[in-house]
Design an enzyme around this catalytic site. Structure first.
Site, short mmCIF file in Angstrom:
data_model
loop_
_atom_site.label_atom_id
_atom_site.label_comp_id
_atom_site.label_asym_id
_atom_site.label_seq_id
_atom_site.Cartn_x
_atom_site.Cartn_y
_atom_site.Cartn_z
N CYS A 139 -64.14 23.90 -0.54
CA CYS A 139 -63.93 25.33 -0.31
C CYS A 139 -62.46 25.76 -0.26
O CYS A 139 -61.81 25.78 -1.28
CB CYS A 139 -64.72 25.77 0.92
SG CYS A 139 -65.08 27.53 0.89
N ARG A 182 -68.87 38.59 0.18
CA ARG A 182 -68.88 37.13 0.37
C ARG A 182 -70.11 36.55 -0.32
O ARG A 182 -71.17 37.18 -0.36
CB ARG A 182 -68.90 36.77 1.85
CG ARG A 182 -67.65 37.18 2.59
CD ARG A 182 -67.57 36.49 3.94
NE ARG A 182 -67.27 35.08 3.82
CZ ARG A 182 -66.04 34.59 3.64
NH1 ARG A 182 -65.01 35.40 3.55
NH2 ARG A 182 -65.85 33.30 3.55
N HIS A 240 -70.25 23.12 1.45
CA HIS A 240 -69.58 22.92 2.73
C HIS A 240 -70.12 21.82 3.60
O HIS A 240 -71.22 21.35 3.38
CB HIS A 240 -69.78 24.19 3.56
CG HIS A 240 -68.58 25.03 3.57
ND1 HIS A 240 -67.38 24.56 4.00
CD2 HIS A 240 -68.38 26.30 3.21
CE1 HIS A 240 -66.50 25.52 3.90
NE2 HIS A 240 -67.07 26.59 3.42
#
Ligand code: GLN
Length: 245
Positions: free
Chosen positions: A93, A127, A191
């Site tokens: 990320c 997002r 993630h």
């Protein structure tokens, strides 16, 4: 064997407990009789090229990225040299974005990247959040994970993605690509608990690191029943999002 991990900015880039990936690598190494030795590489620390088999950098918010970006460019030349000498590198990320040429954050500030991966990133307003499933044809496997980013990453023409998006947003919510691969470098938006539910990928990264350390043989397979179940649950969750965007 001793596998030396260089963990970049562990105090700054560790959102969603990204360092859990290192715990997985340590366990999987130990079960094959290898030792993972983790060295923090923080602000102002040199990059000991040739003495690190696997570099790792986690994710962070724009704020943390801004704190480390300039220090990281001072390490760029050494990191590039290490990569050309086939050290393994896993970047997640925020760390993935900083391996590109630059990242323009939501406020419009442009942070320099280290220029290892052929890409750049610009933050958008919306997002991109949720479970993700990728098809990694180069490995004949799938990757399941979770993404949460504002950055839209654009790969240069000819750059290799980590995978094609089956469900989720991926690099930019439009290209259908996720992540980037170059030599033994893997960059991804997936993630935190990425490696526990994708054991093939954990072994891929570990195997690359072992080769750099000079290991003569391949990794023995592990049973991985629980890991495969975790992968299946995660993949099903991503699929239930239904399609790509
Ligand atoms: N700040 C970056 C973005 O939102 C990275 C986020 C993260 O690492 N979670 O795009």
């Amino acid at each position: 064997m001793r596998i030396r991990v260089g963990h970049l900015y562990p105090d700054y880039l560790n959102i969603y407990a990204d360092r859990g990936n290192i715990a997985v690598l340590a366990q999987r190494a130990a079960r094959r009789g290898h030792d993972l030795e983790v060295h923090a590489i923080g602000m102002g620390d040199p990059v000991p090229v040739g003495e690190i088999d696997l570099y790792y950098v986690g994710g962070g918010q724009d704020r943390e990225q801004a704190l480390v970006a300039h220090d990281m460019t001072r390490k760029a030349e050494s990191l590039r040299e290490a990569v050309e000498r086939d050290a393994a590198f896993l970047a997640v990320c925020g760390g993935y974005q900083l391996l590109g040429r630059h990242y323009r954050d939501v406020a419009g500030n442009e942070l320099p990247g280290v220029g290892i991966l052929p890409l750049h990133t610009v933050a958008g307003q919306r997002r991109m959040i949720g479970d993700v499933l990728l098809d990694c044809t180069w490995a004949g496997e799938t990757l399941a994970g979770f993404e949460n980013h504002a950055g839209r990453t654009v790969l240069d023409v000819g750059a290799e993605p980590l995978g094609r998006v089956v469900s989720g947003f991926g690099n930019d919510g439009a290209s259908g690509d996720e992540g980037c691969r170059y030599r033994k470098v893997y960059g991804t938006y997936l993630h935190g608990p990425l490696l526990p539910r994708n054991p093939w990928f954990a072994d891929r990264v570990l195997g690359d690191a072992l080769k750099h350390a000079g290991a003569p043989e391949e990794l023995e397979p592990l049973p991985d029943e629980l890991e495969q179940q975790a992968h299946a649950v995660s993949a099903a969750r991503a699929r239930s999002r239904g399609g790509r965007y």
